[in-house]
Design a protein around this motif. Structure first.
Motif, PDB file in Angstrom:
ATOM      1  N   ALA A 146       0.837  -1.206   0.000  1.00 44.61           N
ATOM      2  CA  ALA A 146       0.000   0.000   0.000  1.00 44.61           C
ATOM      3  C   ALA A 146       0.874   1.259   0.000  1.00 44.61           C
ATOM      4  O   ALA A 146       0.600   2.202  -0.748  1.00 44.61           O
ATOM      5  CB  ALA A 146      -0.938  -0.005   1.205  1.00 44.61           C
ATOM      6  N   ILE A 147       1.917   1.262   0.817  1.00 46.02           N
ATOM      7  CA  ILE A 147       2.832   2.412   0.849  1.00 46.02           C
ATOM      8  C   ILE A 147       3.429   2.642  -0.531  1.00 46.02           C
ATOM      9  O   ILE A 147       3.435   3.768  -1.039  1.00 46.02           O
ATOM     10  CB  ILE A 147       3.957   2.189   1.887  1.00 46.02           C
TER      11      ILE A 147
ATOM     12  N   ILE B 208      -6.118  -0.435  23.345  1.00 43.87           N
ATOM     13  CA  ILE B 208      -4.841  -0.118  22.715  1.00 43.87           C
ATOM     14  C   ILE B 208      -4.565   1.380  22.798  1.00 43.87           C
ATOM     15  O   ILE B 208      -5.481   2.184  22.915  1.00 43.87           O
ATOM     16  CB  ILE B 208      -4.799  -0.564  21.242  1.00 43.87           C
ATOM     17  N   VAL B 209      -3.314   1.709  22.750  1.00 45.40           N
ATOM     18  CA  VAL B 209      -2.910   3.106  22.636  1.00 45.40           C
ATOM     19  C   VAL B 209      -2.902   3.424  21.147  1.00 45.40           C
ATOM     20  O   VAL B 209      -2.258   2.723  20.366  1.00 45.40           O
ATOM     21  CB  VAL B 209      -1.509   3.323  23.234  1.00 45.40           C
ATOM     22  N   PRO B 210      -3.646   4.429  20.726  1.00 48.37           N
ATOM     23  CA  PRO B 210      -3.704   4.731  19.288  1.00 48.37           C
ATOM     24  C   PRO B 210      -2.334   5.090  18.737  1.00 48.37           C
ATOM     25  O   PRO B 210      -1.584   5.827  19.364  1.00 48.37           O
ATOM     26  CB  PRO B 210      -4.636   5.939  19.187  1.00 48.37           C
ATOM     27  N   PRO B 211      -2.012   4.550  17.566  1.00 50.80           N
ATOM     28  CA  PRO B 211      -0.764   4.954  16.917  1.00 50.80           C
ATOM     29  C   PRO B 211      -0.809   6.445  16.584  1.00 50.80           C
ATOM     30  O   PRO B 211      -1.877   7.038  16.445  1.00 50.80           O
ATOM     31  CB  PRO B 211      -0.734   4.123  15.635  1.00 50.80           C
TER      32      PRO B 211
ATOM     33  N   THR C  37       1.436  11.332   5.230  1.00 49.35           N
ATOM     34  CA  THR C  37       1.035  12.110   6.399  1.00 49.35           C
ATOM     35  C   THR C  37      -0.180  12.983   6.130  1.00 49.35           C
ATOM     36  O   THR C  37      -0.886  13.388   7.054  1.00 49.35           O
ATOM     37  CB  THR C  37       2.221  12.955   6.922  1.00 49.35           C
ATOM     38  N   LYS C  38      -0.470  13.245   4.873  1.00 51.45           N
ATOM     39  CA  LYS C  38      -1.629  14.072   4.506  1.00 51.45           C
ATOM     40  C   LYS C  38      -2.936  13.279   4.475  1.00 51.45           C
ATOM     41  O   LYS C  38      -4.008  13.863   4.372  1.00 51.45           O
ATOM     42  CB  LYS C  38      -1.395  14.693   3.125  1.00 51.45           C
TER      43      LYS C  38
ATOM     44  N   THR D  92       4.269   4.775  12.061  1.00 54.65           N
ATOM     45  CA  THR D  92       5.592   5.365  12.265  1.00 54.65           C
ATOM     46  C   THR D  92       6.174   5.809  10.933  1.00 54.65           C
ATOM     47  O   THR D  92       6.695   6.927  10.803  1.00 54.65           O
ATOM     48  CB  THR D  92       6.528   4.345  12.955  1.00 54.65           C
ATOM     49  N   TYR D  93       6.065   4.953   9.919  1.00 55.57           N
ATOM     50  CA  TYR D  93       6.547   5.308   8.582  1.00 55.57           C
ATOM     51  C   TYR D  93       5.747   6.496   8.034  1.00 55.57           C
ATOM     52  O   TYR D  93       6.311   7.427   7.478  1.00 55.57           O
ATOM     53  CB  TYR D  93       6.428   4.106   7.636  1.00 55.57           C
TER      54      TYR D  93
END
Length: 125
Positions: free
Chosen positions: A38-39, A89-92, A76-77, A67-68
């Protein structure tokens, strides 16, 4: 133009069901069983307005993806909604919302609407 949603989940049945449901709702959908693929496709030019992301996947899990994503000018957009069966869970970093599997389709629709209504990182700068 249709809103373009990328579904990243290694569970083929869920991925196909989400794709089918989202297409019925009028979204353009791309499905991936692997976050690294996907990336590569998104950074290579595949348009994405929103990403639905599973956390527990082989090769690259959802936390590693996030993280990536934080360091990728393209990713990031794009808002991310995590879909997971893991409780407590702690959200990423950078995740708009977390939906616990199984979830009601109406909850997913509402989460998508909220994520798409938020200004993107590039609009906030």
């Amino acid at each position: 133009m249709d809103t373009r949603i990328v579904v990243i989940d290694d569970d083929a049945d869920l991925r196909k069901a989400l794709g089918w449901m989202l297409r019925l709702d009028g979204f353009e959908v791309s499905e991936f069983s692997d976050a690294t693929e996907a990336i590569s496709r998104i950074e290579g030019g595949l348009p994405a307005d929103l990403i639905l992301l599973d956390l527990m996947m082989p090769r690259m899990n959802g936390w590693e993806f996030c993280t990536y994503r934080a360091q990728s000018s393209v990713l990031t957009k794009v808002p991310v909604i995590v879909i997971t069966a893991r409780q407590s869970i702690v959200p990423p970093t950078g995740v708009s919302e977390i939906l616990l599997k199984p979830f009601d389709p109406q909850l997913l629709q509402a989460a998508i609407a909220r994520a798409l209504a938020r200004p993107s990182v590039s609009e906030q700068e």
